[in-house]
Design a protein around this motif. Structure first.
Motif, mmCIF file in Angstrom:
data_model
loop_
_atom_site.group_PDB
_atom_site.id
_atom_site.type_symbol
_atom_site.label_atom_id
_atom_site.label_comp_id
_atom_site.label_asym_id
_atom_site.label_seq_id
_atom_site.Cartn_x
_atom_site.Cartn_y
_atom_site.Cartn_z
ATOM 1 N N ALA A 120 -57.240 95.519 -7.664
ATOM 2 C CA ALA A 120 -56.862 95.267 -6.275
ATOM 3 C C ALA A 120 -57.897 94.364 -5.614
ATOM 4 O O ALA A 120 -59.103 94.501 -5.870
ATOM 5 C CB ALA A 120 -56.755 96.579 -5.518
ATOM 6 N N PRO A 121 -57.473 93.436 -4.752
ATOM 7 C CA PRO A 121 -58.417 92.480 -4.165
ATOM 8 C C PRO A 121 -59.360 93.083 -3.139
ATOM 9 O O PRO A 121 -60.374 92.483 -2.813
ATOM 10 C CB PRO A 121 -57.499 91.436 -3.518
ATOM 11 N N GLY A 122 -59.076 94.274 -2.625
ATOM 12 C CA GLY A 122 -59.897 94.839 -1.557
ATOM 13 C C GLY A 122 -61.088 95.640 -2.029
ATOM 14 O O GLY A 122 -61.829 96.190 -1.198
ATOM 15 N N LEU A 123 -61.326 95.696 -3.332
ATOM 16 C CA LEU A 123 -62.434 96.505 -3.835
ATOM 17 C C LEU A 123 -63.777 95.855 -3.522
ATOM 18 O O LEU A 123 -63.895 94.634 -3.436
ATOM 19 C CB LEU A 123 -62.304 96.684 -5.348
ATOM 20 N N ALA A 124 -64.800 96.698 -3.388
ATOM 21 C CA ALA A 124 -66.159 96.197 -3.177
ATOM 22 C C ALA A 124 -66.679 95.560 -4.463
ATOM 23 O O ALA A 124 -66.263 95.910 -5.566
ATOM 24 C CB ALA A 124 -67.075 97.336 -2.738
ATOM 25 N N LYS A 125 -67.636 94.641 -4.309
ATOM 26 C CA LYS A 125 -68.169 93.915 -5.465
ATOM 27 C C LYS A 125 -68.700 94.843 -6.550
ATOM 28 O O LYS A 125 -68.422 94.625 -7.741
ATOM 29 C CB LYS A 125 -69.256 92.940 -5.002
ATOM 30 N N PRO A 126 -69.465 95.905 -6.230
ATOM 31 C CA PRO A 126 -69.944 96.794 -7.305
ATOM 32 C C PRO A 126 -68.794 97.459 -8.069
ATOM 33 O O PRO A 126 -68.898 97.677 -9.277
ATOM 34 C CB PRO A 126 -70.788 97.831 -6.558
ATOM 35 N N ASN A 164 -51.926 89.699 -4.410
ATOM 36 C CA ASN A 164 -52.075 91.160 -4.459
ATOM 37 C C ASN A 164 -52.877 91.658 -5.652
ATOM 38 O O ASN A 164 -52.879 92.849 -5.944
ATOM 39 C CB ASN A 164 -50.703 91.845 -4.428
ATOM 40 N N ARG A 165 -53.532 90.750 -6.376
ATOM 41 C CA ARG A 165 -54.409 91.206 -7.446
ATOM 42 C C ARG A 165 -55.550 90.218 -7.630
ATOM 43 O O ARG A 165 -55.393 89.019 -7.408
ATOM 44 C CB ARG A 165 -53.639 91.401 -8.759
#
Length: 302
Positions: A120-126, A164-165
């Motif tokens: 998902a594109p909204g995840l945090a970088k870590p 969306n990805r």
């Protein structure tokens, strides 16, 4: 006629009508008629695996369907396999990939194509970095199993579908494969996917494709307009009329710069240029095989 000695061979993906392996026979007859060198078996469309286990009767049905043909074979694993998934589901993805690898090896396939991972594109970088590490670890293990089975895994670049990805660009996939540095982990360059991803996230197609070419033992050849499909469509014909999305068109129907790309770098010897036509466009198979052979003859090979 098939040309098994060509530096770059031309293949095409077979079609399966309803999941039963025997339904590819009609498309194999057609591909034999037009004389492709190789055939990509669409494991993703076939009823071959249940809950991560190979179905022996279905495997035998497929073995009978492909026997006695003049082709070399490759295989395409399930599109849904995603090694950047939620770790809770990783074992399910691994089991399906291993089952498809078993089938590919049993049938003597040279390559097995798998899509690269996404999240998902909204995840945090870590979080994204952890999922990428999970994918790399899994690919290395699967690469070892592929080497033992005599199959080369070809990891295919995909695209940020409608935003969306999140997935690796072609150049990022190249960097990942170089870092993994495994003899049986190579690339499947999908030119249309690369163009769509570049359109979606604002990258340069030629700069993205160039690093992947030396790793691309497999290339998916199909045309499009490299235009992200952000418009609601109801049929393939509407998408074609608008010129949006991953259309899987005959070469020359879209505007992808195939001639520039095949001379951009040096492909590995024995690369397969595999045609992936939309099932509605098989009426243009002959012209697509001819055009793909022309591109293969122009391609630079190391």
């Amino acid at each position: 006629m098939p040309n098994a000695s060509a530096a770059i061979r031309v293949g095409a993906s077979a079609e399966s009508a309803n999941g039963l392996p025997s339904t590819i026979i009609e498309s194999l007859d057609r591909l034999e008629e037009v004389g492709t060198d190789t055939v990509e078996l669409p494991l993703l469309w076939m009823e071959l695996v249940i809950d991560g286990r190979v179905m022996p009767a279905r495997l035998e049905e497929l073995r009978r369907a492909i026997s006695g043909r003049p082709f070399a074979y490759s295989a395409h694993a399930a599109i849904g396999i995603n090694f950047m998934c939620d770790p809770v589901y990783l074992a399910l993805h691994q089991n399906l990939a291993r089952a498809h690898l078993t089938i590919a090896a049993e049938l003597g396939c040279e390559h097995m194509v798998m899509h690269t991972g996404f999240c998902a594109p909204g995840l945090a970088k870590p979080q994204i970095e952890r999922l990428r590490a999970q994918e790399c670890e899994t690919l290395l293990k699967l690469g070892e199993e592929a080497q033992a089975a005599g199959v080369i895994l070809c990891v295919e670049n995909i695209f940020a579908e409608k935003g969306n990805r999140l997935t690796a660009s072609a150049s990022e996939l190249a960097a990942e494969l170089r870092e993994l540095d495994h003899s049986h982990l190579r690339a499947c360059l999908d030119i249309s996917h690369a163009a769509l991803h570049c359109d979606s996230v604002g990258l340069d197609l030629m700069e993205e494709v160039a690093p992947l070419i030396p790793l691309a033992k497999h290339v998916h050849v199909h045309d499009s307009f490299g235009r992200t499909n952000n418009i609601p469509v109801h049929t393939q014909q509407e998408a074609l009329g608008l010129g949006v999305g991953d259309l899987h068109l005959p070469v020359g129907w879209g505007n992808l710069p195939f001639d520039d790309i095949v001379t951009l770098g040096e492909f590995p010897r024995d690369t397969i240029f595999n045609i992936e036509l939309n099932k509605h466009r098989w009426h243009a198979l002959d012209e697509t095989v001819r055009e793909t052979r022309r591109l293969a003859s122009r391609a630079r090979v190391r």
